[in-house]
Design an enzyme around this catalytic site. Structure first.
Site, short mmCIF file in Angstrom:
data_model
loop_
_atom_site.label_atom_id
_atom_site.label_comp_id
_atom_site.label_asym_id
_atom_site.label_seq_id
_atom_site.Cartn_x
_atom_site.Cartn_y
_atom_site.Cartn_z
N ASP A 164 0.99 -1.12 0.11
CA ASP A 164 0.11 0.04 0.01
C ASP A 164 0.80 1.17 0.25
OD1 ASP A 164 -2.01 -1.88 0.08
OD2 ASP A 164 -2.83 -1.27 2.27
N ASP A 195 -4.63 -0.69 -2.27
CA ASP A 195 -5.93 -0.74 -1.67
C ASP A 195 -6.78 0.21 -3.01
OD1 ASP A 195 -7.18 -1.38 0.61
OD2 ASP A 195 -7.29 0.81 1.38
N HIS A 233 -10.50 0.99 -3.64
CA HIS A 233 -11.86 1.08 -3.17
C HIS A 233 -13.22 1.51 -4.00
CE1 HIS A 233 -10.64 -0.62 0.70
NE2 HIS A 233 -10.17 0.58 1.14
N HIS A 268 -10.44 6.92 1.33
CA HIS A 268 -9.15 6.82 0.93
C HIS A 268 -9.07 5.76 -0.21
CE1 HIS A 268 -9.65 3.50 3.75
NE2 HIS A 268 -8.63 2.98 3.07
N LYS A 324 -6.51 -4.76 -3.76
CA LYS A 324 -7.52 -5.35 -2.84
C LYS A 324 -8.52 -4.09 -2.45
CE LYS A 324 -4.29 -3.93 0.85
NZ LYS A 324 -4.96 -3.17 1.77
N CYS A 362 -2.25 -3.24 7.51
CA CYS A 362 -2.16 -4.11 6.30
C CYS A 362 -0.72 -4.95 6.17
CB CYS A 362 -2.37 -3.16 5.17
SG CYS A 362 -3.92 -2.76 5.13
ZN LIG Z 1 -8.68 0.74 2.77
#
Ligand SMILES: [Zn+2]
Length: 213
Positions: free
Chosen positions: A9, A50, A52, A91, A121, A166
């Site tokens: 990340d 990451d 999203h 985020h 992810k 993470c």
């Molecule tokens: Zn996240």
């Protein structure tokens, strides 16, 4: 048998000075990690991302509560299973600048002689992910394990942010999957840095057969 470097990340939103969920000191480890990625000991280098959707369940705003509120998640599959967690500021929204990997890292990955991949992810909106291998329920799996298998990896070194979320969870998954797992401490930064948190973290790593060095 091969060794993999997993870079967790290293994205704008997790890095000072502008990240919406910046990990203190995260910007200090970008250059060292980039140098480490160039080392010829790796059979494969993986950067996790990451990634999203805007309606992601981990964003406090989607529950109309303040950022960093405590929250209890319910498994989307087994409705009687719950997990206490923290809700975050928005985020790493797909396609935004905040979700992009640090540019120095992208530049280096593109030029590596060994195989390298970006594993995403967090792209399913109804579940939280800390580990880069799977969601918090261990139901949805990313491509990471398959990728490592394809490259004959038996040992992983993990770096990046945040150490206590993470990075730790990715290490626990890796160890459970049978990889010899090391977290390279100088190449990570965490959110909780007090002595008690540090001690708890170290205990958890020992219990899971994870080296911290
Ligand atoms: Zn996240």
């Amino acid at each position: 048998m091969g060794k993999a470097l997993i870079i967790v990340d290293l994205q704008h939103d997790f890095l000072p000075p502008h990240g919406s969920l910046a990990v203190p000191g995260g910007d200090e480890i970008v250059a060292p990690i980039v140098e480490l990625a160039k080392d010829d000991r790796w059979s494969v280098v993986v950067a996790t991302q990451d990634w999203h959707p805007r309606d992601h369940v981990s964003f406090a705003v989607n529950h109309n509560v303040p950022e960093f509120s405590e929250f209890v998640y319910t498994s989307p599959i087994r409705r009687n299973e719950t997990q206490a967690a923290t809700l975050w500021p928005v985020h790493c929204v797909q396609g935004t600048q905040g979700a992009e990997l640090a540019p120095e890292l992208v530049h280096t990955l593109d030029r590596l002689e060994c195989d390298h991949h970006v594993v995403q992810k967090g792209f399913l909106s109804d579940r939280e992910y800390y580990s880069a291998f799977h969601d918090i329920w261990s139901d949805h799996h990313t491509q990471l394990h398959g990728l490592l298998q394809k490259h004959g990896v038996n040992e992983v070194s993990i770096v990046g942010v945040a150490l206590d979320f993470c990075v730790k969870s990715t290490a626990v998954s890796a160890a459970n999957l049978g990889y010899r797992t090391t977290i390279l401490k100088d190449y990570t930064r965490g959110i909780a840095t007090d002595a008690k948190a540090q001690c708890n973290l170290e205990q958890e790593l020992v219990q899971n057969d994870i080296l911290l060095k």
